[in-house]
Design an enzyme around this catalytic site. Structure first.
Site, PDB file in Angstrom:
ATOM      1  N   HIS A 133       0.841  -1.183   0.000  1.00  0.00           N
ATOM      2  CA  HIS A 133       0.000   0.000   0.000  1.00  0.00           C
ATOM      3  C   HIS A 133       0.885   1.245   0.000  1.00  0.00           C
ATOM      4  O   HIS A 133       1.913   1.275   0.691  1.00  0.00           O
ATOM      5  CB  HIS A 133      -0.907  -0.002   1.235  1.00  0.00           C
ATOM      6  CG  HIS A 133      -1.960   1.040   1.196  1.00  0.00           C
ATOM      7  ND1 HIS A 133      -1.734   2.346   1.591  1.00  0.00           N
ATOM      8  CD2 HIS A 133      -3.260   0.995   0.795  1.00  0.00           C
ATOM      9  CE1 HIS A 133      -2.838   3.058   1.443  1.00  0.00           C
ATOM     10  NE2 HIS A 133      -3.784   2.265   0.960  1.00  0.00           N
ATOM     11  N   PRO A 134       0.517   2.281  -0.740  1.00  0.00           N
ATOM     12  CA  PRO A 134       1.386   3.461  -0.825  1.00  0.00           C
ATOM     13  C   PRO A 134       1.582   4.194   0.492  1.00  0.00           C
ATOM     14  O   PRO A 134       2.573   4.917   0.652  1.00  0.00           O
ATOM     15  CB  PRO A 134       0.651   4.363  -1.835  1.00  0.00           C
ATOM     16  CG  PRO A 134      -0.230   3.458  -2.602  1.00  0.00           C
ATOM     17  CD  PRO A 134      -0.624   2.378  -1.655  1.00  0.00           C
TER      18      PRO A 134
END
Length: 399
Positions: free
Chosen positions: A232-233
Site C-alpha cells: 500500500h502506498p
C-alpha cells in the site's frame, strides 16, 4: 410479490447503440435486472466486440459475456432508412445508450435534443473517452489509452519499473458501471418529474475519480505519487510475500493488527521496537520489516503461513489464479455463474452483475444473440412492420 415486477427493471425498454466494452457492460447490467435491451448492430459486421478473441465455433466469447440477455437487430445507420428505424425505436424506448465519439449522433440526426422532441421521457446516456467539452473530445479512447492518461498506469507496477496496465479492462468496466448508476438515478428522477434527461459519462473522469489514495496525496500534500509494487502506498505492512509454494497477502493496517502479525511470525518484540512502533516508523524502516516477514514466509508452505496468520486474526489471503477462484466454492455459493445459451455455442455459463436484491430473482437463463438474430421479430413487434416493409428495407440495405 404483491403484484410488483419479479425483476427490478422489468418493463423498461433500452435501445443499445454501444459497442466493444464500456457501453455493452452498462446495458448488460440493465438486462440483468430484467430490462428489454435491443442492440443495434451494423449488418454483416456487427459490434466490433464480435471480432475480439477468444472465438469458439466462430463466436466471440468476449462478446458473449458482455451481451447476455439482449436482442440483436442489424441496422445500417449510413442509410436514411436505417436512421429512421432508430428514431422509431427511440420513440418507444425508456433508455438510449450510445458510445460514439461526441458529435456523431448529432450528425446522424439522433442527438439528445432531436430525440427528446420525439420522446420527452427518454433517458439518453452518452459514454465517451473524454466527454464532449474536454480538450481531448475528438481523441479515440480505449481502455489502455484511459489507463495511461488517468494516472492509473503511473502508480501501477514495481518500484523502479515501468508503468504497468491493470490486468483487466478496468476503465471500460468502471465507466459502464457509472453509466448504469447514472441511468438508475435518472429513472428515479423521471418518476418524480415525468421527464427524461441526458446522462453523460467520460472514461477518463471515471478512472480519475477512483484514484483516491493518489489524489489524497497530490491534492493535500506536496508528496509525489510513485509505483510501490504490491504494498500500500501509505500503510505498512500491507503487502504480498512469497512462501515455499505460492504467494500470500497480509493487511497490517493498524498498530493493533501489526502487533498480531508480530505474534504470528514469532517476533512479538517487534511491536514495541521504536523502528516499527507506528505506521510512520514502519514506513521509514520498510525494507528491514519486509525482510523479516519475507524470511518468515519463505520457510513455510502457504497453507501453514495462512493458518498462523488467521489464528492471530490477521487479514490475509492466498494469491489465487482465476481457476482457483472458479473452483473455490464461492462462485457457486453466490450464483456468480448463471446458465445461458447461444445459437452456435449451445448451453453456456455467463457472469451476471453481482448485486443481489431481496424479493427478486436473477434473470436466467439468458440468451446471447447471433448477429441480427432478432431483426425481423423486433421490427414486427415493436414497429408493426409487415413482411413487405421488412423486405423493402433489406433491399435498400438498411437492415
Amino acid at each position: 410479490m404483491n403484484g410488483l415486477p419479479r425483476h427490478l427493471f422489468e418493463g423498461l425498454r433500452v435501445l443499445d447503440l454501444t459497442r466493444v466494452m464500456s457501453g455493452p457492460f452498462c446495458t448488460s447490467m440493465l438486462a440483468d435486472l430484467g430490462a428489454e435491451v435491443i442492440k443495434i448492430e451494423m449488418p454483416d459486421f456487427g459490434d466490433e466486440g464480435r471480432h475480439f478473441a477468444p472465438h469458439v465455433e466462430g463466436e466471440s466469447t468476449y462478446f458473449a459475456l458482455l451481451n447476455r440477455g439482449k436482442r440483436s437487430v442489424t441496422v445500417n445507420m449510413r442509410k436514411p432508412e436505417g436512421v429512421g428505424l432508430v428514431r422509431d425505436l427511440a420513440r418507444k424506448a425508456d433508455i438510449l445508450v450510445e458510445n460514439f465519439r461526441p458529435g456523431v449522433m448529432e450528425r446522424l440526426g439522433l442527438g439528445h435534443a432531436a430525440l427528446q422532441e420525439l420522446n420527452p421521457r427518454l433517458i439518453y446516456a452518452s459514454i465517451s473517452g473524454f466527454g464532449e467539452d474536454s480538450p481531448y473530445a475528438d481523441w479515440p479512447a480505449f481502455d489502455l489509452v484511459i489507463q495511461a492518461m488517468s494516472g492509473l498506469m503511473s502508480v501501477t507496477g514495481e518500484a523502479g519499473g515501468r508503468a504497468t496496465a491493470v490486468g483487466e479492462s478496468i476503465a471500460d468496466v468502471a465507466t459502464g458501471m457509472f453509466a448504469a448508476w447514472g441511468i438508475a438515478a435518472a429513472l428515479y428522477d423521471r418518476e418524480r418529474t415525468g421527464s427524461g434527461r441526458r446522462v453523460e459519462v467520460a472514461m477518463l473522469d471515471s478512472v480519475l475519480s477512483m484514484l483516491l489514495t493518489g489524489l489524497a496525496r497530490r491534492l493535500f500534500t506536496d508528496q509525489p505519487t510513485r509505483r510501490v509494487g504490491n504494498r500500500h502506498p501509505e500503510t505498512y505492512p500491507v503487502d504480498s510475500f512469497a512462501t515455499r509454494d505460492g504467494d500470500l497477502v497480509l493487511v497490517g493496517f493498524s498498530d493493533q493488527i501489526f502487533r498480531r502479525i508480530c505474534e504470528a511470525i514469532g517476533r512479538p518484540e517487534l511491536a514495541d521496537d521504536p523502528k516499527f512502533r507506528s505506521n510512520r516508523d514502519r514506513n521509514a524502516n520498510e525494507a528491514e520489516l519486509r525482510a523479516v516477514i519475507a524470511d518468515w514466509a519463505a520457510g513455510l508452505t502457504r497453507e501453514d503461513a495462512l493458518a498462523r496468520l488467521r489464528a492471530a486474526d490477521v487479514p490475509t489471503a492466498p494469491v489465487w489464479t482465476l481457476d482457483d477462484v472458479l473452483a473455490s466454492g464461492h462462485v457457486a455459493a453466490r450464483g456468480m455463474l448463471q446458465p445461458g445459451s447461444n445459437g452456435k455455442l449451445g448451453e453456456i455459463r455467463l457472469v451476471p452483475q453481482p448485486v443481489q436484491f431481496a424479493k427478486s430473482e436473477r434473470v436466467a437463463p439468458m440468451r446471447v444473440p447471433l448477429l441480427g438474430e432478432d431483426t425481423d421479430e423486433v421490427l414486427r413487434q415493436e414497429l408493426g412492420l409487415d413482411d413487405a416493409a421488412i423486405a423493402a428495407l433489406r433491399a435498400a440495405q438498411a437492415i
